[in-house]
Design a protein around this motif. Structure first.
Motif, mmCIF file in Angstrom:
data_model
loop_
_atom_site.group_PDB
_atom_site.id
_atom_site.type_symbol
_atom_site.label_atom_id
_atom_site.label_comp_id
_atom_site.label_asym_id
_atom_site.label_seq_id
_atom_site.Cartn_x
_atom_site.Cartn_y
_atom_site.Cartn_z
ATOM 1 N N UNK A 144 0.826 -1.204 0.000
ATOM 2 C CA UNK A 144 0.000 0.000 0.000
ATOM 3 C C UNK A 144 0.860 1.253 0.000
ATOM 4 N N UNK A 145 1.857 1.292 0.865
ATOM 5 C CA UNK A 145 2.717 2.473 0.948
ATOM 6 C C UNK A 145 3.501 2.649 -0.343
ATOM 7 N N UNK A 146 4.130 1.578 -0.837
ATOM 8 C CA UNK A 146 4.943 1.687 -2.048
ATOM 9 C C UNK A 146 4.085 2.026 -3.259
ATOM 10 N N UNK A 196 -2.418 -4.242 -3.473
ATOM 11 C CA UNK A 196 -3.088 -4.324 -2.182
ATOM 12 C C UNK A 196 -4.325 -3.448 -2.206
ATOM 13 N N UNK A 197 -5.314 -3.811 -1.392
ATOM 14 C CA UNK A 197 -6.553 -3.045 -1.334
ATOM 15 C C UNK A 197 -7.195 -3.246 0.029
ATOM 16 N N UNK A 208 -15.362 0.591 -0.556
ATOM 17 C CA UNK A 208 -14.013 0.441 -1.083
ATOM 18 C C UNK A 208 -13.143 1.519 -0.436
ATOM 19 N N UNK A 209 -12.022 1.108 0.163
ATOM 20 C CA UNK A 209 -11.182 2.036 0.918
ATOM 21 C C UNK A 209 -9.819 2.253 0.281
ATOM 22 N N UNK A 210 -9.701 2.007 -1.003
ATOM 23 C CA UNK A 210 -8.439 2.275 -1.684
ATOM 24 C C UNK A 210 -7.749 1.016 -2.173
ATOM 25 N N UNK A 211 -6.974 1.163 -3.236
ATOM 26 C CA UNK A 211 -6.201 0.060 -3.811
ATOM 27 C C UNK A 211 -4.962 0.620 -4.475
#
Length: 275
Positions: A144-146, A196-197, A208-211
Motif C-alpha cells: 500500500x505504501x509503495x 493491495x486493497x 471500497x477504501x483504496x487500492x
C-alpha cells in the motif's frame, strides 16, 4: 441506480462512522494527536497533519450546518492550525454551503461518489494468473505504501516520488490497519505480491477504501482482480450496495464505471485558506 438524498444520507453516515473509527485508532496509537467530534449526523475528525482522514464529513445532509456548528469545528481544529470546512454532498443543504462561503471557506476540489447494486452484478472472474487473498497485514501495508507513493497522475504518468509524503502514507496505512472492521487484501500475479486493497462493510454497504499496485506490475490486471475479488466478497456478505470515492476523470473512475458503478453524487471539499 439513482443518487437520492436518502441514499446519500446512508453513505455519508457510513463514511462518518469510518472517520470516527480512524480518529479513535489514532488517539489510541499515541503516534499523533487526534480527535473525533460529532457534528449533527456528521463529524469533524483530526488524524494528524497531512492525513486525508483529517476532515469534516457527513454534515449538512441530515440537517443544516449552523454557525454554532462551524464555531465548534473551528475551536476543535484551532490548536492544530487546521481549518477544514467540510466534505459536503451536492445533495446536502445548499444554504449550508453558502454559510461556509460567508465564513471565508472556498471550494478546494471535488470528489465523486459512485455506487453499484450488488444484486445486479454478474459473477466476477479474476484475470488469468492473478489471485487475491486476505492479508497478511505486513505485506498489505508494504504494498500500500509503495504503491500509493508511486501513484499515477490522471494522464497515466507516474508522479515524482517526492510528490507524496511517505511518512504520512505510513501513518494512514497504520490507521486503517487498526480499524478492526477494515478488510485487507493482497493480489498476487503468478505468485508474486503485486497489489493491495482494503474495504469495509457497514450496514449493508461495502465501502471500497483504496487500492494500490506496485509500479512494476501495472497494466497487467491487478486492479481489475482486486475489484472483482472485493465485489464477490460484497455479494457473500449480502451487501446490497458497493460504494467508492474517486477523483473526477481519473483512471479509477473509468475502471469502476466499466464494472457497473454509476455516479451517485459529488462531494464539495471546502476549506479556509485563513491562518
Amino acid at each position: 441506480m439513482i443518487g437520492t438524498i436518502a441514499l446519500a444520507r446512508r453513505i455519508e453516515a457510513a463514511e462518518t462512522r469510518l472517520s470516527l473509527a480512524m480518529a479513535d485508532v489514532t488517539q489510541r496509537s499515541g503516534r499523533t494527536a487526534a480527535f473525533g467530534l460529532r457534528v449533527g449526523a456528521g463529524a469533524a475528525v483530526y488524524c494528524g497533519p497531512g492525513s486525508p482522514m483529517t476532515k469534516v464529513i457527513g454534515v449538512a445532509i441530515a440537517e443544516p450546518l449552523t454557525d454554532e456548528n462551524i464555531d465548534a469545528i473551528e475551536r476543535a481544529y484551532a490548536p492544530f492550525d487546521e481549518r477544514p470546512g467540510g466534505d459536503l454532498s451536492t445533495l446536502a443543504d445548499v444554504d449550508s454551503v453558502r454559510r461556509l462561503e460567508e465564513r471565508g471557506y472556498r471550494l478546494q476540489r471535488i470528489e465523486m461518489v459512485l455506487g453499484c447494486e450488488i444484486g445486479a452484478l454478474l459473477p466476477q472472474v479474476l484475470p488469468d494468473g492473478l489471485t487475491v487473498t486476505r492479508g497478511p497485514e505486513a505485506e498489505w501495508a508494504r504494498i500500500s505504501v509503495e504503491g500509493f507513493a508511486a501513484a499515477e497522475t490522471v494522464d497515466g504518468r507516474e508522479a515524482p516520488a517526492e510528490h507524496y509524503d511517505t511518512s504520512a502514507l505510513e501513518m494512514v496505512v497504520e490507521q486503517f490497519a487498526g480499524v478492526g472492521e477494515v478488510r485487507r487484501y493482497v493480489a498476487h500475479l503468478h505468485g508474486v505480491p503485486a497489489g493491495a486493497a482494503s474495504a469495509r462493510v457497514d450496514e449493508g454497504i461495502y465501502q471500497f477504501c483504496g487500492a494500490a499496485t506496485l509500479p512494476t506490475h501495472r497494466r497487467r490486471g491487478v486492479q481489475s482482480a482486486l475489484l472483482s475479488a472485493r465485489l464477490e466478497e460484497a455479494r457473500a456478505e449480502r451487501c446490497d450496495l458497493a460504494v467508492v470515492t474517486v477523483e473526477p476523470g481519473s483512471r479509477s473512475q473509468a475502471n469502476v464505471q466499466r464494472r457497473g458503478f454509476v455516479p451517485l453524487y459529488s462531494r464539495l471539499v471546502m476549506a479556509s485558506l485563513e491562518t
